[in-house]
Design a protein around this motif. Sequence first.
Motif, PDB file in Angstrom:
ATOM      1  N   ALA A   1       0.657  -1.082  -0.028  1.00  0.00           N
ATOM      2  CA  ALA A   1       0.007  -0.009   0.025  1.00  0.00           C
ATOM      3  C   ALA A   1       0.771   1.312  -0.140  1.00  0.00           C
ATOM      4  O   ALA A   1       0.524   2.090  -0.587  1.00  0.00           O
ATOM      5  N   GLY A   2       1.927   1.213   0.685  1.00  0.00           N
ATOM      6  CA  GLY A   2       2.851   2.479   0.685  1.00  0.00           C
ATOM      7  C   GLY A   2       3.358   2.514  -0.502  1.00  0.00           C
ATOM      8  O   GLY A   2       3.730   3.801  -0.929  1.00  0.00           O
ATOM      9  N   LEU A   3       3.875   1.584  -1.065  1.00  0.00           N
ATOM     10  CA  LEU A   3       4.962   1.840  -2.326  1.00  0.00           C
ATOM     11  C   LEU A   3       3.687   2.249  -3.611  1.00  0.00           C
ATOM     12  O   LEU A   3       4.152   3.067  -4.452  1.00  0.00           O
ATOM     13  N   ILE A   4       2.247   1.597  -3.426  1.00  0.00           N
ATOM     14  CA  ILE A   4       1.492   2.106  -4.573  1.00  0.00           C
ATOM     15  C   ILE A   4       1.123   3.534  -4.219  1.00  0.00           C
ATOM     16  O   ILE A   4       1.182   4.292  -5.154  1.00  0.00           O
ATOM     17  N   SER A   5       1.265   4.112  -3.038  1.00  0.00           N
ATOM     18  CA  SER A   5       0.768   5.318  -3.046  1.00  0.00           C
ATOM     19  C   SER A   5       1.909   6.321  -3.256  1.00  0.00           C
ATOM     20  O   SER A   5       1.546   7.534  -3.742  1.00  0.00           O
ATOM     21  N   ILE A   6       3.147   5.783  -2.932  1.00  0.00           N
ATOM     22  CA  ILE A   6       4.411   6.856  -3.506  1.00  0.00           C
ATOM     23  C   ILE A   6       4.423   6.920  -5.049  1.00  0.00           C
ATOM     24  O   ILE A   6       4.991   7.794  -5.458  1.00  0.00           O
ATOM     25  N   GLY A   7       4.103   5.659  -5.445  1.00  0.00           N
ATOM     26  CA  GLY A   7       4.117   5.587  -7.054  1.00  0.00           C
ATOM     27  C   GLY A   7       2.943   6.557  -7.572  1.00  0.00           C
ATOM     28  O   GLY A   7       3.027   6.825  -8.704  1.00  0.00           O
TER      29      GLY A   7
ATOM     30  N   TRP B   1       1.397  11.051   1.947  1.00  0.00           N
ATOM     31  CA  TRP B   1       1.333  11.244   3.445  1.00  0.00           C
ATOM     32  C   TRP B   1       0.688   9.913   3.856  1.00  0.00           C
ATOM     33  O   TRP B   1       1.161   9.562   4.915  1.00  0.00           O
ATOM     34  N   TYR B   2      -0.488   9.412   3.115  1.00  0.00           N
ATOM     35  CA  TYR B   2      -0.989   8.156   3.630  1.00  0.00           C
ATOM     36  C   TYR B   2      -0.106   6.833   3.427  1.00  0.00           C
ATOM     37  O   TYR B   2      -0.103   6.086   4.462  1.00  0.00           O
ATOM     38  N   GLY B   3       0.811   7.191   2.410  1.00  0.00           N
ATOM     39  CA  GLY B   3       1.848   5.977   2.022  1.00  0.00           C
ATOM     40  C   GLY B   3       2.635   6.122   3.145  1.00  0.00           C
ATOM     41  O   GLY B   3       3.238   4.867   3.709  1.00  0.00           O
ATOM     42  N   ALA B   4       3.145   7.110   3.590  1.00  0.00           N
ATOM     43  CA  ALA B   4       4.254   7.184   4.632  1.00  0.00           C
ATOM     44  C   ALA B   4       3.799   6.734   5.987  1.00  0.00           C
ATOM     45  O   ALA B   4       4.662   6.237   6.616  1.00  0.00           O
ATOM     46  N   LEU B   5       2.648   7.142   6.167  1.00  0.00           N
ATOM     47  CA  LEU B   5       1.910   6.729   7.451  1.00  0.00           C
ATOM     48  C   LEU B   5       1.831   5.119   7.632  1.00  0.00           C
ATOM     49  O   LEU B   5       2.286   4.544   8.551  1.00  0.00           O
ATOM     50  N   VAL B   6       1.407   4.529   6.407  1.00  0.00           N
ATOM     51  CA  VAL B   6       1.200   3.187   6.539  1.00  0.00           C
ATOM     52  C   VAL B   6       2.609   2.338   6.559  1.00  0.00           C
ATOM     53  O   VAL B   6       2.797   1.089   7.016  1.00  0.00           O
ATOM     54  N   LEU B   7       3.429   2.827   5.793  1.00  0.00           N
ATOM     55  CA  LEU B   7       5.140   2.231   5.891  1.00  0.00           C
ATOM     56  C   LEU B   7       5.399   2.508   7.279  1.00  0.00           C
ATOM     57  O   LEU B   7       5.968   1.670   7.783  1.00  0.00           O
ATOM     58  N   VAL B   8       5.255   3.420   7.797  1.00  0.00           N
ATOM     59  CA  VAL B   8       5.796   3.512   9.358  1.00  0.00           C
ATOM     60  C   VAL B   8       5.265   2.740  10.213  1.00  0.00           C
ATOM     61  O   VAL B   8       5.763   1.778  11.001  1.00  0.00           O
ATOM     62  N   ILE B   9       3.721   2.417  10.223  1.00  0.00           N
ATOM     63  CA  ILE B   9       3.076   1.457  10.960  1.00  0.00           C
ATOM     64  C   ILE B   9       3.456   0.069  10.553  1.00  0.00           C
ATOM     65  O   ILE B   9       3.985  -0.621  11.622  1.00  0.00           O
ATOM     66  N   GLY B  10       3.637  -0.489   9.403  1.00  0.00           N
ATOM     67  CA  GLY B  10       3.918  -1.667   8.861  1.00  0.00           C
ATOM     68  C   GLY B  10       5.448  -2.089   9.320  1.00  0.00           C
ATOM     69  O   GLY B  10       5.594  -2.959   9.911  1.00  0.00           O
ATOM     70  N   VAL B  11       6.289  -1.099   9.095  1.00  0.00           N
ATOM     71  CA  VAL B  11       7.596  -1.476   9.289  1.00  0.00           C
ATOM     72  C   VAL B  11       7.863  -1.384  10.810  1.00  0.00           C
ATOM     73  O   VAL B  11       8.756  -2.230  11.318  1.00  0.00           O
ATOM     74  N   GLY B  12       7.212  -0.525  11.299  1.00  0.00           N
ATOM     75  CA  GLY B  12       7.475  -0.084  13.013  1.00  0.00           C
ATOM     76  C   GLY B  12       7.040  -1.349  13.575  1.00  0.00           C
ATOM     77  O   GLY B  12       7.694  -2.006  14.570  1.00  0.00           O
ATOM     78  N   PHE B  13       5.862  -1.968  13.323  1.00  0.00           N
ATOM     79  CA  PHE B  13       5.261  -3.247  14.147  1.00  0.00           C
ATOM     80  C   PHE B  13       6.265  -4.173  13.848  1.00  0.00           C
ATOM     81  O   PHE B  13       6.469  -5.295  14.648  1.00  0.00           O
ATOM     82  N   PHE B  14       6.791  -4.273  12.528  1.00  0.00           N
ATOM     83  CA  PHE B  14       7.289  -5.473  12.402  1.00  0.00           C
ATOM     84  C   PHE B  14       8.860  -5.509  12.973  1.00  0.00           C
ATOM     85  O   PHE B  14       9.174  -6.440  13.582  1.00  0.00           O
ATOM     86  N   ILE B  15       9.291  -4.571  13.019  1.00  0.00           N
ATOM     87  CA  ILE B  15      10.629  -4.335  13.767  1.00  0.00           C
ATOM     88  C   ILE B  15      10.382  -4.480  15.397  1.00  0.00           C
ATOM     89  O   ILE B  15      11.144  -5.088  16.089  1.00  0.00           O
ATOM     90  N   TRP B  16       9.352  -3.963  15.771  1.00  0.00           N
ATOM     91  CA  TRP B  16       8.875  -3.994  17.240  1.00  0.00           C
ATOM     92  C   TRP B  16       8.781  -5.466  17.623  1.00  0.00           C
ATOM     93  O   TRP B  16       9.268  -5.955  18.641  1.00  0.00           O
ATOM     94  N   HIS B  17       8.088  -6.231  16.848  1.00  0.00           N
ATOM     95  CA  HIS B  17       7.910  -7.478  17.179  1.00  0.00           C
ATOM     96  C   HIS B  17       9.146  -8.422  17.066  1.00  0.00           C
ATOM     97  O   HIS B  17       9.469  -9.241  17.867  1.00  0.00           O
TER      98      HIS B  17
END
Length: 115
Positions: A79-85, A94-110
Amino acid sequence: MRVTKLIVGIFLILLSIWLFIHGLLFGIIGLNNLQNIFAGIIELIMAGLILAAGIVYIVTENRDGLGGDITNFVLLLIAGLISIGGWLYNGLIWYGALVLVIGVGFFIWHLCKDN
């Protein structure tokens, strides 16, 4: 982590509803002449991916495995890459950056939590 996943899952579902309505009204129907139909279609695709990620966050809130986080990482990364594209409309970035931060952040946190 359980409560955070639940809150973020609800937030992602609400964000997907907002993106669906915004993409439908302003992109597809054309109520705003600043956004074209291409940006509306991208918003609808993003809304579907973000809705799926929100549902997965809520369903896998009690599980300790990486399956839900990997799924959400992939969904939100797409979703983030599609929105940046879809740079034709600035709001999508901005929506793409938000979902990228959420997705990557939760993955790294876990990943850090398990080690």
